[in-house]
Motif scaffolding. Structure first.
Motif, PDB file in Angstrom:
ATOM      1  N   VAL A  21       1.008  -1.424  -0.098  1.00  0.00           N
ATOM      2  CA  VAL A  21       0.116   0.096  -0.114  1.00  0.00           C
ATOM      3  C   VAL A  21       0.777   1.302   0.067  1.00  0.00           C
ATOM      4  O   VAL A  21       0.567   2.087  -0.633  1.00  0.00           O
ATOM      5  CB  VAL A  21      -0.936  -0.053   1.215  1.00  0.00           C
ATOM      6  CG1 VAL A  21      -1.582   1.435   1.435  1.00  0.00           C
ATOM      7  CG2 VAL A  21      -1.978  -1.168   1.093  1.00  0.00           C
ATOM      8  N   GLU A 101      -7.028  -2.474  11.866  1.00  0.00           N
ATOM      9  CA  GLU A 101      -7.975  -2.746  10.629  1.00  0.00           C
ATOM     10  C   GLU A 101      -7.996  -1.357   9.689  1.00  0.00           C
ATOM     11  O   GLU A 101      -9.117  -1.438   8.927  1.00  0.00           O
ATOM     12  CB  GLU A 101      -9.343  -3.281  11.154  1.00  0.00           C
ATOM     13  CG  GLU A 101      -9.276  -4.544  12.187  1.00  0.00           C
ATOM     14  CD  GLU A 101      -8.811  -4.475  13.382  1.00  0.00           C
ATOM     15  OE1 GLU A 101      -8.651  -3.253  13.804  1.00  0.00           O
ATOM     16  OE2 GLU A 101      -8.454  -5.340  13.966  1.00  0.00           O
ATOM     17  N   VAL A 102      -7.228  -0.687   9.993  1.00  0.00           N
ATOM     18  CA  VAL A 102      -7.122   0.487   9.145  1.00  0.00           C
ATOM     19  C   VAL A 102      -7.481   0.213   7.536  1.00  0.00           C
ATOM     20  O   VAL A 102      -6.874  -0.660   7.300  1.00  0.00           O
ATOM     21  CB  VAL A 102      -5.922   1.449   9.419  1.00  0.00           C
ATOM     22  CG1 VAL A 102      -4.715   0.781   8.714  1.00  0.00           C
ATOM     23  CG2 VAL A 102      -6.114   2.858   8.885  1.00  0.00           C
ATOM     24  N   THR A 103      -7.953   1.455   6.922  1.00  0.00           N
ATOM     25  CA  THR A 103      -8.138   1.291   5.465  1.00  0.00           C
ATOM     26  C   THR A 103      -6.721   1.958   4.689  1.00  0.00           C
ATOM     27  O   THR A 103      -6.127   2.268   5.334  1.00  0.00           O
ATOM     28  CB  THR A 103      -9.340   1.972   5.055  1.00  0.00           C
ATOM     29  OG1 THR A 103      -9.029   3.549   5.145  1.00  0.00           O
ATOM     30  CG2 THR A 103     -10.501   1.616   5.463  1.00  0.00           C
ATOM     31  N   PRO A 104      -6.457   1.162   3.370  1.00  0.00           N
ATOM     32  CA  PRO A 104      -5.311   1.773   2.789  1.00  0.00           C
ATOM     33  C   PRO A 104      -5.199   3.238   2.877  1.00  0.00           C
ATOM     34  O   PRO A 104      -4.428   3.874   3.084  1.00  0.00           O
ATOM     35  CB  PRO A 104      -5.441   1.181   1.566  1.00  0.00           C
ATOM     36  CG  PRO A 104      -6.281  -0.306   1.831  1.00  0.00           C
ATOM     37  CD  PRO A 104      -7.181   0.174   2.810  1.00  0.00           C
ATOM     38  N   GLY A 105      -6.382   3.989   2.401  1.00  0.00           N
ATOM     39  CA  GLY A 105      -6.118   5.186   2.532  1.00  0.00           C
ATOM     40  C   GLY A 105      -6.043   5.865   3.622  1.00  0.00           C
ATOM     41  O   GLY A 105      -5.412   7.180   3.626  1.00  0.00           O
ATOM     42  N   ALA A 106      -6.689   5.539   4.656  1.00  0.00           N
ATOM     43  CA  ALA A 106      -6.438   6.284   6.067  1.00  0.00           C
ATOM     44  C   ALA A 106      -4.822   5.947   6.413  1.00  0.00           C
ATOM     45  O   ALA A 106      -4.236   6.995   7.014  1.00  0.00           O
ATOM     46  CB  ALA A 106      -7.388   5.521   7.276  1.00  0.00           C
ATOM     47  N   LEU A 107      -4.447   4.836   6.425  1.00  0.00           N
ATOM     48  CA  LEU A 107      -3.001   4.447   6.467  1.00  0.00           C
ATOM     49  C   LEU A 107      -2.068   5.475   5.809  1.00  0.00           C
ATOM     50  O   LEU A 107      -1.166   5.836   6.376  1.00  0.00           O
ATOM     51  CB  LEU A 107      -2.538   3.120   6.064  1.00  0.00           C
ATOM     52  CG  LEU A 107      -1.209   2.588   6.382  1.00  0.00           C
ATOM     53  CD1 LEU A 107      -1.039   2.699   7.753  1.00  0.00           C
ATOM     54  CD2 LEU A 107      -1.119   1.036   5.614  1.00  0.00           C
ATOM     55  N   ARG A 108      -2.366   5.593   4.425  1.00  0.00           N
ATOM     56  CA  ARG A 108      -1.448   6.599   3.808  1.00  0.00           C
ATOM     57  C   ARG A 108      -1.515   7.902   4.315  1.00  0.00           C
ATOM     58  O   ARG A 108      -0.440   8.601   4.424  1.00  0.00           O
ATOM     59  CB  ARG A 108      -1.773   6.486   2.450  1.00  0.00           C
ATOM     60  CG  ARG A 108      -1.548   5.573   1.460  1.00  0.00           C
ATOM     61  CD  ARG A 108      -1.599   5.446  -0.063  1.00  0.00           C
ATOM     62  NE  ARG A 108      -3.269   5.847  -0.586  1.00  0.00           N
ATOM     63  CZ  ARG A 108      -4.018   5.052  -0.670  1.00  0.00           C
ATOM     64  NH1 ARG A 108      -3.909   3.736  -0.758  1.00  0.00           N
ATOM     65  NH2 ARG A 108      -5.066   5.272  -1.132  1.00  0.00           N
TER      66      ARG A 108
END
Length: 213
Positions: A21, A101-108
């Motif tokens: 990601v 369980e974070v979403t890819p967008g929130a992680l970035r």
């Protein structure tokens, strides 16, 4: 802007997924075996650290004490009771907190914001941090004996050791601790210790009801 990121997690598939990601977003991602040596490079870096057990908490403290320009984002499971683990993580040196369980967008977005000096965390964690512990707020159900158990468990004592010291069988001690955890609104020993620490119950000046005088 490429961010240097280290991913520390016990699951290889999770590390690979995070690396995929973040690499797709143009960031430089590594999974170093020795993250403390990695942060000593002296670059501005971000460490993604999953907190599972006490060794991970110890590593968080060592990353805090290492100095340097790195920032730590901790990842915590969804079983965090009332965001107390997240609040403890911030007090222990983390800049940002995310659910595992974070979403890819929130992680970035969190990696980039943390690199820029911002702190990102769920509202529940911020609320827990804003609630100052009160040493005189030990609840009635705790009592001097139960408070002593929590303090001993917080030092690293095992249930078997606590049982021997308290004069109970290990099975009886386990049952009594489970009842205590239920009354505290948690389900595990580490969650109980975290809540007790966050509430200020383990402080030396915090007396259980009825223990004064």
């Amino acid at each position: 802007m490429a961010v240097h990121v280290a991913v520390v997690d016990p699951l290889p598939m999770f590390r690979q997924g995070v690396a995929t990601v973040l690499s797709a977003a143009g960031h430089d991602v590594e999974t170093p075996a020795d993250v403390l040596a990695w942060v000593r490079r002296g670059q501005r870096q971000v460490v993604l650290l999953t907190l599972v057990g006490e060794p991970d908490w110890e590593l968080l403290g060592r990353l805090r004490d290492a100095g340097g320009t790195h920032a730590v984002i901790v990842l915590i499971g969804a079983d965090d009771p009332g965001a107390l683990l997240g609040a403890r993580a911030v007090r222990s040196g983390a800049r940002s907190v995310l659910p595992r369980e974070v979403t890819p967008g929130a992680l970035r977005r969190t990696v980039e914001a943390t690199y820029d000096g911002q702190a990102v965390m769920p509202a529940a964690v911020a609320s827990a941090l804003s609630s100052a512990p009160r040493a005189d707020a030990v609840p009635e159900f705790l009592g001097a004996r139960r408070l002593s158990w929590l303090r001993q468990l917080a030092t690293g004592m095992t249930v078997a050791q606590l049982a021997r010291r308290s004069g109970y069988s290990e099975r009886a001690m386990f049952r009594m601790l489970q009842a205590l955890y239920q009354e505290m609104g948690v389900s595990t020993r580490i969650q109980a210790i975290v809540r007790a620490q966050a509430e200020g119950w383990l402080r030396a000046d915090a007396d259980a009801p009825g223990s004064r005088g």
